[in-house]
Design a protein around this motif. Structure first.
Motif, short mmCIF file in Angstrom:
data_model
loop_
_atom_site.label_atom_id
_atom_site.label_comp_id
_atom_site.label_asym_id
_atom_site.label_seq_id
_atom_site.Cartn_x
_atom_site.Cartn_y
_atom_site.Cartn_z
N LEU A 330 0.93 -1.21 -0.02
CA LEU A 330 0.04 -0.05 -0.02
C LEU A 330 0.87 1.26 -0.02
N ASN A 331 2.15 1.12 -0.11
CA ASN A 331 2.97 2.13 -0.04
C ASN A 331 2.57 3.29 -1.21
N GLY A 332 2.37 2.68 -2.37
CA GLY A 332 1.88 3.49 -3.63
C GLY A 332 0.81 4.43 -3.16
N LEU A 333 -0.13 4.09 -2.20
CA LEU A 333 -1.20 5.06 -1.81
C LEU A 333 -0.88 5.92 -0.53
N GLY A 334 0.44 6.05 -0.31
CA GLY A 334 0.76 6.96 0.83
C GLY A 334 0.70 6.38 2.14
N ILE A 335 0.18 4.97 2.28
CA ILE A 335 0.66 4.39 3.46
C ILE A 335 2.01 3.75 3.76
N ASP A 336 2.83 4.68 4.11
CA ASP A 336 4.33 4.27 3.98
C ASP A 336 4.84 4.47 5.36
N ARG A 337 4.06 4.80 6.31
CA ARG A 337 4.95 4.97 7.59
C ARG A 337 3.61 4.31 8.91
N ALA A 338 4.19 4.07 9.80
CA ALA A 338 3.60 3.21 10.90
C ALA A 338 2.35 3.92 11.27
N LYS A 340 0.50 6.23 9.39
CA LYS A 340 -0.63 5.55 8.54
C LYS A 340 -1.22 4.45 8.24
N MET A 341 -0.36 3.36 8.77
CA MET A 341 -1.06 1.91 8.72
C MET A 341 -1.88 2.06 10.04
N ASP A 342 -1.44 2.84 11.48
CA ASP A 342 -2.20 2.99 12.47
C ASP A 342 -3.76 3.41 12.05
N ALA A 343 -3.81 4.42 11.15
CA ALA A 343 -5.13 5.07 10.83
C ALA A 343 -5.76 4.19 9.94
N LEU A 344 -5.11 3.37 9.07
CA LEU A 344 -5.74 2.20 8.23
C LEU A 344 -6.45 1.16 9.30
N GLY A 366 8.12 -4.79 6.00
CA GLY A 366 6.79 -4.91 5.76
C GLY A 366 6.04 -3.56 6.08
N THR A 367 6.73 -2.51 6.25
CA THR A 367 6.08 -1.27 6.63
C THR A 367 5.28 -0.83 5.18
N GLY A 368 4.04 -0.56 5.45
CA GLY A 368 3.06 -0.15 4.17
C GLY A 368 2.64 -1.14 3.60
N PHE A 369 2.61 -2.29 4.13
CA PHE A 369 1.90 -3.79 3.66
C PHE A 369 1.10 -4.27 4.50
#
Length: 398
Positions: A330-338, A340-344, A366-369
């Protein structure tokens, strides 16, 4: 004609002491979530296994049992020969209660506290937990993603193998979580490097039977006896709760050392009989069911690719070569940091009531995956994809 099996029939797993469903709150904080987490399947196992277990239950006596007999060893070695073209000596086969147990004992036999174990990362989280608990050092070799496919960084691999403290390569074959099925060339190159640097190899092949391209056992490229090949029918036949794993350990001193741990140190030489019978049945009679299962799982993975890439072309998800685990970048969607993953994860859990494993569970690579288990019906999978797509759209709108 393929025999037909119903992989779309819903199975209610609630109230069965099921880790994925009954204890989802342990990791995600809520009990009423739709889970796509731990790698077992929401699908009934093969009819041949259920029939063998039912017959044994009718017997009514469940005393101490054995694994060291030709029925068990012949079924396992026969499966490798028939399905994977591997000639493995059944007399080198040993039993273990789980793959991680066998791996941990071999790590203790082949290395000393403080020494290193080479692992391709991101990696199955139990590897890191086991190595840390054993006071071993995880020597990471991060896989490189090129054009949607994961490749070995050979410079890094050789540098790590050449370290004076590197004793073992702990190989995941096929690889969890990326789904790579290693080619003969890749396995041979790893074998050559490990032999040159005196590195022993433990190959964890638990996902071997969910391969959509040819899987090659380590035994077929090994230049000497400095290896062990560990596996189980638990993933492919969905029987982890029955217990049981095995390993081929060709070198006699290592095999005897392992059996001493199993029998004398840990008192685990009498196996659960239902697990033994399940393996014998699966490996003798389970081919047709497994082939149908693989078609279902590959269809599910293709469905993930179709839906996610239609909704978000930047994801560019590719169907993996093996496993029933979708490793989604999901890094291509800007979910590239912890954060951002927390928010998802907060959206998925709190609003959409879905549990999906976050990628950094498997290390910083695995950050962003996320890792999505597709071992389920298409109906359940679509509910998970609906939630994931909606959460991603909502996050993007913010």
């Amino acid at each position: 004609m393929h025999e037909t099996y119903d992989f779309e029939r819903p199975v209610d797993r609630h109230g069965t002491y099921c880790t994925q469903w009954d204890y989802v709150a342990d990791r995600f904080g809520h009990a009423d979530l739709l889970p796509f987490t731990i790698s077992d399947m929401d699908l009934e196992t093969a009819p041949c296994i259920r029939a063998a277990l039912a017959k044994r239950l009718e017997h009514g006596v469940f005393g101490y049992s054995r694994w060291n007999h030709s029925d068990f060893k012949g079924a396992v070695s026969g499966w490798f020969a028939r399905r994977h073209g591997a000639s493995l000596d059944p007399e080198t086969l040993v039993y273990g209660p789980s793959v991680i147990y066998v791996v941990a004992q071999l790590v203790s036999l082949w290395s000393a506290p403080g020494e290193g174990v080479l692992v391709h990362t991101p990696a199955y989280d139990a590897f890191g937990n086991m190595l840390a608990a054993s006071d071993r050092v995880l020597l990471s070799c991060p896989l490189q993603k090129r054009e949607g496919r994961y490749q070995i960084d050979w410079v890094c691999f050789e540098q790590q193998a050449a370290r004076p403290d590197c004793r073992i390569l702990l190989l995941c074959s096929p690889h969890n979580p990326t789904g790579r099925v290693w080619s003969r060339d890749e396995l041979s190159r790893m074998a050559d490097i490990c032999q040159r640097h005196g590195v022993k190899v433990i190959s964890d092949d638990i996902h071997m039977d969910i391969s959509f391209t040819p899987y090659l056992p380590w035994s077929e490229v090994a230049p000497d006896d400095s290896w062990a090949q560990v596996s189980s029918g638990s993933k492919s036949f969905n029987i982890p709760a029955l217990g049981g794993a095995y390993a081929f350990i060709p070198e006699v001193t290592s095999r005897e050392g392992y059996l001493r741990q199993l029998k004398a140190a840990h008192g685990l030489s009498s196996p659960p009989i239902l697990g033994i019978l399940a393996h014998i049945s699966a490996y003798r009679d389970g081919d047709g069911w497994l082939d149908a299962l693989k078609r279902h799982l590959h269809g599910n993975l293709a469905h993930v690719a179709e839906r996610l890439n239609a909704a978000f072309p930047a994801i560019d998800y590719q169907v993996p070569e093996g496993t029933y685990l979708a490793w989604i970048d999901l890094n291509g969607l800007g979910i590239d940091r912890a954060e951002k993953m927390d928010a998802l994860q907060s959206l998925l859990v709190e609003k959409y009531r879905v549990a999906i494993m976050r990628g950094d569970t498997y290390g910083p690579e695995g950050t962003g995956f996320i890792r999505l288990n597709v071992g389920c019906s298409r109906q359940k999978l679509d509910k998970g994809l609906d939630a994931l797509i909606s959460a991603l759209r909502e996050l993007h709108a913010r």
